[in-house]
Scaffold this active site. Structure first.
Site, PDB file in Angstrom:
ATOM      1  N   LYS A  54      -1.216  -7.744  40.636  1.00  0.00           N
ATOM      2  CA  LYS A  54      -1.015  -7.763  42.094  1.00  0.00           C
ATOM      3  C   LYS A  54      -1.639  -9.025  42.689  1.00  0.00           C
ATOM      4  O   LYS A  54      -1.029  -9.701  43.523  1.00  0.00           O
ATOM      5  CB  LYS A  54      -1.617  -6.497  42.728  1.00  0.00           C
ATOM      6  CG  LYS A  54      -0.801  -5.238  42.417  1.00  0.00           C
ATOM      7  CD  LYS A  54      -1.486  -3.935  42.808  1.00  0.00           C
ATOM      8  CE  LYS A  54      -0.663  -2.738  42.323  1.00  0.00           C
ATOM      9  NZ  LYS A  54      -1.234  -1.437  42.611  1.00  0.00           N
ATOM     10  N   GLN A  98      -6.939   0.852  44.478  1.00  0.00           N
ATOM     11  CA  GLN A  98      -6.181   1.272  43.295  1.00  0.00           C
ATOM     12  C   GLN A  98      -6.524   2.710  42.921  1.00  0.00           C
ATOM     13  O   GLN A  98      -7.696   3.095  42.854  1.00  0.00           O
ATOM     14  CB  GLN A  98      -6.478   0.309  42.127  1.00  0.00           C
ATOM     15  CG  GLN A  98      -5.655   0.543  40.886  1.00  0.00           C
ATOM     16  CD  GLN A  98      -4.158   0.251  41.078  1.00  0.00           C
ATOM     17  OE1 GLN A  98      -3.779  -0.545  41.937  1.00  0.00           O
ATOM     18  NE2 GLN A  98      -3.316   0.894  40.300  1.00  0.00           N
ATOM     19  N   ASP A 121      -0.006   0.245  51.059  1.00  0.00           N
ATOM     20  CA  ASP A 121       0.445   1.196  50.036  1.00  0.00           C
ATOM     21  C   ASP A 121       1.306   2.293  50.658  1.00  0.00           C
ATOM     22  O   ASP A 121       1.998   3.019  49.929  1.00  0.00           O
ATOM     23  CB  ASP A 121      -0.784   1.886  49.404  1.00  0.00           C
ATOM     24  CG  ASP A 121      -1.052   1.415  47.992  1.00  0.00           C
ATOM     25  OD1 ASP A 121      -0.095   1.058  47.283  1.00  0.00           O
ATOM     26  OD2 ASP A 121      -2.234   1.431  47.601  1.00  0.00           O
TER      27      ASP A 121
HETATM   28  N1  GUN Z   1      -1.829   3.747  41.024  1.00  0.00           N
HETATM   29  C1  GUN Z   1      -0.590   3.869  40.489  1.00  0.00           C
HETATM   30  N2  GUN Z   1       0.341   3.401  41.336  1.00  0.00           N
HETATM   31  C2  GUN Z   1      -0.320   2.963  42.436  1.00  0.00           C
HETATM   32  C3  GUN Z   1       0.112   2.351  43.656  1.00  0.00           C
HETATM   33  O1  GUN Z   1       1.302   2.143  43.922  1.00  0.00           O
HETATM   34  N3  GUN Z   1      -0.894   2.044  44.533  1.00  0.00           N
HETATM   35  C4  GUN Z   1      -2.206   2.304  44.275  1.00  0.00           C
HETATM   36  N4  GUN Z   1      -3.105   1.973  45.208  1.00  0.00           N
HETATM   37  N5  GUN Z   1      -2.625   2.870  43.157  1.00  0.00           N
HETATM   38  C5  GUN Z   1      -1.686   3.193  42.240  1.00  0.00           C
END
Ligand code: GUN
Length: 295
Positions: A54, A98, A121
């Site tokens: 990311k 995350q 998100d």
């Molecule tokens: N863990 C797995 N997928 C995601 C996501 O799309 N965003 C976040 N913050 N954590 C995740």
């Protein structure tokens, strides 16, 4: 006949090129540089690699990117304090914590603390509520990526039987909701299967579009799908180590056998994964524009 392989890598590349131009224009015309912070608590290897990807993507697009890594034993209040700090940091337009978080931290409390305007998100209850009502909001990245994949591949969703396997808050529930709405890549008849579904194959065999986000390697086999189905495989399962010492990945769909029956299928890796990251970038750019009152 073998299926069309839907390359998330290629589609994501196109969207990133669009975003790179948009980020440059925002800077040139408005002096705005979108900013994203990612917060990782603990040392889960999969989460580490997602967060690294990311940040790398953000930097490549010209987005200001900050990465905070905290020890697994971080107190909930310290994480809340950090979120409050970034809520009021004008350089940061998007905050991503995350998931999953260590068990001693209340995930709902953390997601609720993020300013909904910075919730790139789309996990804050305000954004979830707006999404369910079909209002403008940040869409969660993986479902948003799936909609883009279907749309840009020209898959007709209106009136289609869409079967989803997995009821997570991140993928299953939101994609079910989006696909039944009166919208592009919507208007589908949706069935949502989960661990208590009695006869999974009965449902999956009815699917015109099958979306699998169950987290079980190779659980969908050729006998569970009908000819001509479009398959979106969200699973990323670590099933070993390659000769080069990298994690060996498998989707939730037995790709080699299902691709002989399906009309189109996403691979793992190179399917949904790159789209999720790209949609995060799209949301971050959207957040920066909204916060600077740029239409
Ligand atoms: N863990 C797995 N997928 C995601 C996501 O799309 N965003 C976040 N913050 N954590 C995740």
């Amino acid at each position: 006949m073998s299926a069309q392989i839907i390359s998330g890598t290629e589609i994501a590349k196109t969207i990133r090129e669009e975003l790179t131009r948009e980020v440059a224009e925002l800077k040139d015309l408005h002096g705005v540089v979108p900013g994203l912070v990612t917060i990782l608590v603990g040392e889960d290897p999969a989460s580490q690699s997602y967060v690294a990807a990311k940040n790398k993507t953000a930097k490549n697009l010209g987005i200001h990117s900050e990465q905070v890594t905290l020890p697994a034993e971080t107190a909930e209040q310290d994480l809340l304090d950090l979120i409050h700090k970034y809520n009021s940091d004008p350089k940061i337009n998007g905050i991503l914590v995350q998931l999953p978080l260590p068990r001693h931290i209340d995930e709902a409390k953390i997601l609720f603390a993020i300013d909904p305007e910075k919730d790139v998100d789309g996990f804050h209850p305000v954004n979830v509520g707006k999404m369910v009502l079909g209002e403008q909001c940040f869409l969660p990245c993986t479902p948003h990526g799936i909609l883009e994949l279907l749309q840009r591949t020209g898959v007709e969703t209106s009136g289609a039987e869409v079967v989803i396997v997995g009821r997570s808050n991140i993928v299953g529930k939101p994609i079910a909701n989006l696909m039944l709405q009166k919208r592009d890549s919507g208007n589908a008849t949706v069935t949502l299967c989960h661990t208590r579904t009695k006869d999974m194959a009965f449902h999956t065999r009815r699917a015109d579009i099958l979306i699998v986000a169950a987290g079980v390697a190779n659980m969908i086999t050729a006998d569970m799908v009908k000819a001509g189905v479009v398959v979106i495989d969200v699973g990323v399962n670590r099933i070993g180590v390659t000769d080069a010492g990298k994690a060996k990945l498998a989707g939730d769909v037995a790709f080699d056998e299902v691709k002989e029956i399906a009309a189109a299928i996403t691979p793992v890796p190179g399917g949904v994964g790159p789209m999720t990251i790209t949609m995060l970038m799209k949301n971050t750019v959207q957040a920066a524009k909204q916060q600077a009152n740029i239409a």
